[in-house]
Design an enzyme around this catalytic site. Structure first.
Site, PDB file in Angstrom:
ATOM      1  CB  SER A 159      38.252  49.733  41.140  1.00 14.71           C
ATOM      2  OG  SER A 159      37.487  50.605  40.346  1.00 14.71           O
ATOM      3  CE1 TYR A 201      34.058  46.471  41.527  1.00 17.51           C
ATOM      4  CE2 TYR A 201      34.346  48.676  40.630  1.00 17.51           C
ATOM      5  CZ  TYR A 201      34.778  47.370  40.768  1.00 17.51           C
ATOM      6  OH  TYR A 201      35.933  46.967  40.134  1.00 17.51           O
TER       7      TYR A 201
HETATM    8  P1  NAD Z   1      35.722  38.528  36.334  1.00 18.99           P
HETATM    9  O1  NAD Z   1      34.258  38.525  36.618  1.00 18.99           O
HETATM   10  O2  NAD Z   1      36.223  38.100  35.016  1.00 18.99           O
HETATM   11  O3  NAD Z   1      36.491  37.689  37.465  1.00 18.99           O
HETATM   12  C1  NAD Z   1      36.069  37.596  38.798  1.00 18.99           C
HETATM   13  C2  NAD Z   1      36.264  36.154  39.255  1.00 18.99           C
HETATM   14  O4  NAD Z   1      35.911  36.097  40.646  1.00 18.99           O
HETATM   15  C3  NAD Z   1      35.370  35.167  38.521  1.00 18.99           C
HETATM   16  O5  NAD Z   1      36.128  34.067  38.044  1.00 18.99           O
HETATM   17  C4  NAD Z   1      34.369  34.721  39.578  1.00 18.99           C
HETATM   18  O6  NAD Z   1      33.945  33.371  39.422  1.00 18.99           O
HETATM   19  C5  NAD Z   1      35.159  34.905  40.842  1.00 18.99           C
HETATM   20  N1  NAD Z   1      34.296  35.093  42.023  1.00 18.99           N
HETATM   21  C6  NAD Z   1      33.171  35.844  42.105  1.00 18.99           C
HETATM   22  N2  NAD Z   1      32.649  35.737  43.334  1.00 18.99           N
HETATM   23  C7  NAD Z   1      33.459  34.922  44.047  1.00 18.99           C
HETATM   24  C8  NAD Z   1      33.429  34.413  45.370  1.00 18.99           C
HETATM   25  N3  NAD Z   1      32.449  34.751  46.230  1.00 18.99           N
HETATM   26  N4  NAD Z   1      34.418  33.580  45.767  1.00 18.99           N
HETATM   27  C9  NAD Z   1      35.399  33.214  44.907  1.00 18.99           C
HETATM   28  N5  NAD Z   1      35.474  33.650  43.633  1.00 18.99           N
HETATM   29  C10 NAD Z   1      34.506  34.489  43.209  1.00 18.99           C
HETATM   30  O7  NAD Z   1      36.187  40.043  36.671  1.00 18.99           O
HETATM   31  P2  NAD Z   1      37.540  40.809  36.348  1.00 18.99           P
HETATM   32  O8  NAD Z   1      37.174  41.962  35.500  1.00 18.99           O
HETATM   33  O9  NAD Z   1      38.614  39.882  35.923  1.00 18.99           O
HETATM   34  O10 NAD Z   1      37.859  41.421  37.789  1.00 18.99           O
HETATM   35  C11 NAD Z   1      38.877  40.954  38.646  1.00 18.99           C
HETATM   36  C12 NAD Z   1      39.123  42.020  39.713  1.00 18.99           C
HETATM   37  O11 NAD Z   1      39.559  43.234  39.085  1.00 18.99           O
HETATM   38  C13 NAD Z   1      37.879  42.400  40.534  1.00 18.99           C
HETATM   39  O12 NAD Z   1      38.253  42.661  41.859  1.00 18.99           O
HETATM   40  C14 NAD Z   1      37.415  43.671  39.877  1.00 18.99           C
HETATM   41  O13 NAD Z   1      36.651  44.463  40.747  1.00 18.99           O
HETATM   42  C15 NAD Z   1      38.759  44.310  39.543  1.00 18.99           C
HETATM   43  N6  NAD Z   1      38.698  45.346  38.518  1.00 18.99           N
HETATM   44  C16 NAD Z   1      38.246  45.111  37.261  1.00 18.99           C
HETATM   45  C17 NAD Z   1      38.235  46.145  36.341  1.00 18.99           C
HETATM   46  C18 NAD Z   1      37.740  45.962  34.940  1.00 18.99           C
HETATM   47  O14 NAD Z   1      37.707  46.957  34.200  1.00 18.99           O
HETATM   48  N7  NAD Z   1      37.374  44.769  34.554  1.00 18.99           N
HETATM   49  C19 NAD Z   1      38.664  47.416  36.696  1.00 18.99           C
HETATM   50  C20 NAD Z   1      39.120  47.621  37.984  1.00 18.99           C
HETATM   51  C21 NAD Z   1      39.139  46.582  38.878  1.00 18.99           C
END
Ligand code: NAD
Length: 283
Positions: free
Chosen positions: A166, A179
């Site tokens: 991130s 985070y």
């Molecule tokens: P999201 O919440 O849509 O997806 C996360 C998924 O992880 C969900 O399907 C959830 O059920 C699953 N999950 C949560 N805890 C879990 C566990 N203990 N075991 C197995 N699965 C689990 O979030 P997203 O925005 O798609 O994020 C995906 C990745 O991208 C994450 O690592 C997040 O930190 C990173 N990220 C997101 C952004 C953003 O702007 N959305 C920016 C930078 C990084």
């Protein structure tokens, strides 16, 4: 001429944690479109299986959902057995499970002389339980699947691990210390493991997405009442030179690049995909 396409990805097997999430689902789709067989690991088994069925029908490649908790090594080991039974091998691991939570978020951005009566709304009010949950999900939830699935790759002498980091890993945003610390740890671990594995044929890299409107950050960026951007949401746009939020599809090209042999001499890097956010000095 060694390789000028992503064709080597065809028939490879990818395990993606958090694959049922917003960013994960978009990654599953692009991999399947390149002929990769995908095992979608997620806490939400139903969503993972629905997605797997949809992708399998659309791209005619094997795709399967598995109920897995990335924080439980025993479950991960069981899932590995099932994945190997179904697909025979693992070539790619994407550590996508992660996210923030209101329980690990301070109400105040900063403290000042007027905050003495409301220290609970800042750093001092953070509850260990919430902090640990978010730190563990993002860091330990990357470490454990890599231990379990990376072993298969090292034994076979080839593989690519892609961690999802991130912008917070470089400079923390206010309010979300757990985070940010965990994602900084993910970058450091990416470098450490890349060196540790460098002679095994297994590469370890990361993608640092900029800002995408998804479930994990909607509560901070969108005003529930008006549906418009919060001041924080607006600040992000002002600091993103392209002046927009990313779409999950914006990560697909970088993912294909890092998972394919086209990047075979690249290990230990973190690639920002951020509309210029990390390059901008703010003025
Ligand atoms: P999201 O919440 O849509 O997806 C996360 C998924 O992880 C969900 O399907 C959830 O059920 C699953 N999950 C949560 N805890 C879990 C566990 N203990 N075991 C197995 N699965 C689990 O979030 P997203 O925005 O798609 O994020 C995906 C990745 O991208 C994450 O690592 C997040 O930190 C990173 N990220 C997101 C952004 C953003 O702007 N959305 C920016 C930078 C990084």
């Amino acid at each position: 001429m060694k390789n000028n396409s992503f064709e080597d990805l065809k028939d490879k097997v990818c395990v993606i944690t958090g694959g049922a999430g917003v960013i994960g689902a978009s990654m599953v789709e692009v991999l399947a479109s390149a002929g990769v067989k995908v095992a979608i690991l997620d806490l939400r088994e139903e969503v993972a299986s629905e997605l797997a069925n949809k992708i399998q029908a659309k791209y005619n490649v094997e795709c399967c959902g598995f109920a897995t908790n990335v924080l439980d090594k025993a479950t991960l080991t069981e899932t590995k057995k099932e994945v190997i039974k179904k697909f025979g091998k693992v070539d790619i691991l994407i550590n996508g499970a992660g996210g923030n939570s209101p329980e690990a978020t301070t109400k105040l951005e900063t403290l000042d002389a007027d905050s003495v009566d409301k220290l609970e709304e800042g750093f001092f009010g953070l509850k260990m339980e919430g902090f640990q949950k978010v730190f563990d999900l993002n860091f330990i939830g990357t470490l454990l699947p890599t231990m379990v699935f990376g072993e298969e790759m090292v034994k076979r002498g080839s593989g690519s691990v892609v961690n999802i980091s991130s912008m917070n890993s470089y400079k923390p945003l206010t309010k979300i210390p757990a985070y940010s610390a965990a994602k900084a740890a993910v970058n450091n671990f990416t470098e450490w493991l890349a060196v540790h594995f460098a002679k095994t044929g297994v590469r370890v890299n990361a993608i640092a997405p900029g800002f995408f409107l998804t479930n994990q950050n909607r509560f901070l960026l969108i005003d529930e009442k008006t549906g418009g951007l919060t001041p924080r949401g607006q600040k992000i746009i002002s600091n993103t030179p392209m002046a927009k939020y990313g779409e999950p599809e914006d990560l697909q090209g970088t993912l294909l690049f890092l998972t394919s042999d086209i990047s075979s001499f690249i290990t230990g890097i973190v690639i920002p995909v951020d509309g210029g956010y990390s390059a901008f000095g703010g003025v």
